[in-house]
Design a protein around this motif. Structure first.
Motif, mmCIF file in Angstrom:
data_model
loop_
_atom_site.group_PDB
_atom_site.id
_atom_site.type_symbol
_atom_site.label_atom_id
_atom_site.label_comp_id
_atom_site.label_asym_id
_atom_site.label_seq_id
_atom_site.Cartn_x
_atom_site.Cartn_y
_atom_site.Cartn_z
ATOM 1 N N THR A 76 25.561 38.417 45.225
ATOM 2 C CA THR A 76 25.905 38.119 43.841
ATOM 3 C C THR A 76 24.986 37.003 43.344
ATOM 4 O O THR A 76 24.663 36.077 44.090
ATOM 5 N N ASP A 77 24.582 37.110 42.104
ATOM 6 C CA ASP A 77 23.763 36.081 41.492
ATOM 7 C C ASP A 77 24.484 34.722 41.583
ATOM 8 O O ASP A 77 25.673 34.626 41.300
ATOM 9 N N GLU A 78 23.739 33.703 41.967
ATOM 10 C CA GLU A 78 24.348 32.386 42.204
ATOM 11 C C GLU A 78 25.067 31.843 40.968
ATOM 12 O O GLU A 78 26.168 31.283 41.060
ATOM 13 N N LYS A 79 24.465 32.027 39.807
ATOM 14 C CA LYS A 79 25.086 31.505 38.572
ATOM 15 C C LYS A 79 26.383 32.230 38.251
ATOM 16 O O LYS A 79 27.358 31.624 37.806
ATOM 17 N N MET A 80 26.373 33.525 38.494
ATOM 18 C CA MET A 80 27.590 34.329 38.282
ATOM 19 C C MET A 80 28.708 33.793 39.193
ATOM 20 O O MET A 80 29.826 33.518 38.760
ATOM 21 N N ASN A 81 28.362 33.625 40.457
ATOM 22 C CA ASN A 81 29.330 33.146 41.448
ATOM 23 C C ASN A 81 29.888 31.768 41.080
ATOM 24 O O ASN A 81 31.085 31.506 41.247
ATOM 25 N N ALA A 82 29.033 30.917 40.537
ATOM 26 C CA ALA A 82 29.436 29.534 40.250
ATOM 27 C C ALA A 82 30.170 29.383 38.923
ATOM 28 O O ALA A 82 30.713 28.325 38.636
ATOM 29 N N ASN A 83 30.177 30.442 38.121
ATOM 30 C CA ASN A 83 30.775 30.346 36.781
ATOM 31 C C ASN A 83 31.926 31.311 36.541
ATOM 32 O O ASN A 83 32.331 31.532 35.409
ATOM 33 N N TYR A 84 32.412 31.905 37.611
ATOM 34 C CA TYR A 84 33.559 32.826 37.509
ATOM 35 C C TYR A 84 34.431 32.543 38.724
ATOM 36 O O TYR A 84 34.151 33.030 39.814
ATOM 37 N N ASN A 85 35.409 31.700 38.559
ATOM 38 C CA ASN A 85 36.176 31.207 39.708
ATOM 39 C C ASN A 85 37.671 31.282 39.454
ATOM 40 O O ASN A 85 38.106 31.248 38.316
ATOM 41 N N ASN A 86 38.407 31.332 40.536
ATOM 42 C CA ASN A 86 39.842 31.061 40.461
ATOM 43 C C ASN A 86 40.085 29.715 41.127
ATOM 44 O O ASN A 86 39.756 29.531 42.306
ATOM 45 N N PHE A 87 40.593 28.780 40.369
ATOM 46 C CA PHE A 87 40.930 27.452 40.907
ATOM 47 C C PHE A 87 42.027 26.940 39.978
ATOM 48 O O PHE A 87 41.789 26.123 39.090
ATOM 49 N N PHE A 88 43.225 27.482 40.191
ATOM 50 C CA PHE A 88 44.340 27.241 39.265
ATOM 51 C C PHE A 88 44.723 25.773 39.192
ATOM 52 O O PHE A 88 45.349 25.333 38.234
ATOM 53 N N ASP A 89 44.321 25.006 40.209
ATOM 54 C CA ASP A 89 44.573 23.565 40.198
ATOM 55 C C ASP A 89 43.951 22.921 38.945
ATOM 56 O O ASP A 89 44.392 21.864 38.508
ATOM 57 N N PHE A 90 42.891 23.573 38.428
ATOM 58 C CA PHE A 90 42.217 23.034 37.241
ATOM 59 C C PHE A 90 42.487 23.839 35.981
ATOM 60 O O PHE A 90 41.996 23.501 34.915
ATOM 61 N N GLY A 91 43.263 24.919 36.100
ATOM 62 C CA GLY A 91 43.570 25.757 34.948
ATOM 63 C C GLY A 91 43.415 27.218 35.310
ATOM 64 O O GLY A 91 42.814 27.543 36.329
ATOM 65 N N SER A 92 43.940 28.100 34.470
ATOM 66 C CA SER A 92 43.952 29.519 34.836
ATOM 67 C C SER A 92 42.760 30.285 34.260
ATOM 68 O O SER A 92 42.626 31.477 34.478
ATOM 69 N N SER A 93 41.866 29.614 33.567
ATOM 70 C CA SER A 93 40.642 30.253 33.098
ATOM 71 C C SER A 93 39.718 30.516 34.284
ATOM 72 O O SER A 93 39.760 29.801 35.280
ATOM 73 N N LYS A 94 38.874 31.542 34.153
ATOM 74 C CA LYS A 94 37.837 31.764 35.167
ATOM 75 C C LYS A 94 36.714 30.732 35.005
ATOM 76 O O LYS A 94 35.909 30.533 35.901
ATOM 77 N N HIS A 95 36.656 30.114 33.856
ATOM 78 C CA HIS A 95 35.561 29.185 33.582
ATOM 79 C C HIS A 95 36.048 27.751 33.800
ATOM 80 O O HIS A 95 36.182 26.979 32.848
ATOM 81 N N ILE A 96 36.336 27.432 35.043
ATOM 82 C CA ILE A 96 36.860 26.111 35.365
ATOM 83 C C ILE A 96 35.801 25.251 36.039
ATOM 84 O O ILE A 96 36.096 24.146 36.491
ATOM 85 N N ALA A 97 34.562 25.747 36.109
ATOM 86 C CA ALA A 97 33.512 24.994 36.814
ATOM 87 C C ALA A 97 33.392 23.570 36.270
ATOM 88 O O ALA A 97 33.325 22.604 37.037
ATOM 89 N N LYS A 98 33.377 23.440 34.967
ATOM 90 C CA LYS A 98 33.189 22.110 34.387
ATOM 91 C C LYS A 98 34.415 21.230 34.653
ATOM 92 O O LYS A 98 34.276 20.077 35.062
ATOM 93 N N ALA A 99 35.596 21.780 34.440
ATOM 94 C CA ALA A 99 36.827 21.014 34.665
ATOM 95 C C ALA A 99 36.916 20.550 36.123
ATOM 96 O O ALA A 99 37.365 19.441 36.413
ATOM 97 N N ALA A 100 36.440 21.392 37.046
ATOM 98 C CA ALA A 100 36.542 21.079 38.482
ATOM 99 C C ALA A 100 35.638 19.913 38.887
ATOM 100 O O ALA A 100 35.822 19.333 39.964
#
Ligand SMILES: Nc1nc2c(c(=O)[nH]1)N[C@H]1C(S)=C(S)[C@@H](COP(=O)(O)O)O[C@H]1N2
Ligand SMILES: [Mo]
Length: 322
Positions: A76-100
């Protein structure tokens, strides 16, 4: 800059993946509706590489690839992998990279306790230096029917097991994510059973495929992936792969995991991948290979059946599939 702030239930349909829909519905019902999703715009994500330079183990990267574990599809493209995440600790959006990026990953202490010879604590850098790291290419299949292929760096969990020395009477290891409501806004959602918890049997934890991740794409892992230490169990649905671990607790009781505590009819303890067993709300027969626009049939044990099928002999009566 015009940043559009959306609430959890206003996220565009194409992003409203199933775990998501469930949480959004819960948020609407519950009093704590507020900021389920942080609503961070995707293009605002990722200035996080700056912090990598401060990683005390940076000299260990890129780690040597272990060629034993091969893929049937491109990475998978690195940017794709780094910008589509599940990390509910920071919110339920897939775009939590910045919040994390609010997560503080050093100093980071890991506690090993419960049914072990002698409980102890160890700093993550001491642990990493003690056991060393390698790179492995693994597939990852989320229960939401999408998948990625990722070059993880880290070490086989069996190395941690050797240090932990569980007693013969221990049957499970329960793993816990950090808990810090001030840092992680998702953890303020009172209807969710924080801290995020997962568990494995001792045999699963000792299995050669079970990997503790410290890095991705030849570098220390960005925070949104669960730095500085997260799990990767590639034959199970992605939610088993608990992020930002602070505790390994050995026990003879089956751990009540985060998703199972939230909705046991939909998410079980074993959570092994099986295309023939549908989730109550959707089929698991195929998966979207993120970044390609392609759907492919899902394979039992996510393609790792030759390695793991023996682990479940005699357990056929259990609910082995999420
Ligand atoms: N602490 C914690 N760990 C977690 C999650 C989470 O919300 N919190 N989400 C899980 C789910 S559902 C998936 S699919 C993977 C996603 O990992 P990735 O963002 O690195 O792709 O992390 C898992 N580990
Ligand atoms: Mo997931």
């Amino acid at each position: 800059m015009n940043v559009i702030r959306r609430r959890g239930w206003e996220i565009p349909e194409r992003e409203a993946t199933p775990e998501h829909v469930f949480l959004s519905r819960r948020a609407l019902l519950g009093a704590a509706a507020g900021a389920v999703a942080m609503g961070i715009a995707p293009d605002a994500a990722l200035a996080q590489r700056v912090t990598d330079q401060l990683d005390p183990t940076i000299d260990l990267y890129p780690a040597k690839r272990n060629e034993k574990y091969t893929l049937d599809r491109p990475l998978t493209d690195e940017k794709m992998n780094a910008n589509y995440n599940n990390f509910f600790d920071f919110g339920s959006s897939k775009h939590i990279a910045k919040a994390a990026q609010a997560l503080k990953i050093r100093p980071w202490t890991i506690k090993i306790d419960g049914m072990v010879e002698k409980p102890f604590e160890i700093g993550v850098d001491d642990l990493i230096r003690k056991v060393g790291i390698e790179e492995r290419l693994y597939r990852m299949r989320c229960v939401e029917a999408w998948s990625m292929t990722i070059p993880w760096s880290g070490f086989q969990m069996s190395k941690l097991m050797e240090l932990a020395k569980p007693l013969g009477s221990a049957k499970y290891v329960r793993m816990e994510t950090f808990l810090d409501k001030a840092l992680a806004p998702g953890q303020r959602q009172a209807f969710l059973p924080w801290p995020y918890t997962e568990g494995l049997t001792i045999a699963e934890a000792n299995h050669e495929l079970t990997f503790l991740v410290t890095g991705t794409y030849g570098k220390p892992a960005p925070k949104q992936h669960g730095a500085p230490l997260r799990l990767a169990v590639p034959w199970k649905y992605g939610f088993k792969s608990v992020k930002s671990i602070v505790r390994f607790n050995f026990t003879d009781k089956r751990p009540n995991t985060f998703w199972e505590a939230l909705q046991s009819s939909e998410y079980g303890f074993w959570a092994n991948v099986n295309p023939q067993v549908a989730h109550p709300r959707w089929s698991q027969a195929t998966e979207e290979i993120l970044g390609t626009g392609e759907r492919k049939p899902t394979v039992i044990f996510n393609g790792y059946g030759e390695y793991v099928a023996d682990l479940y002999k005699g357990l056929e009566k259990e609910r082995l599939w999420a």
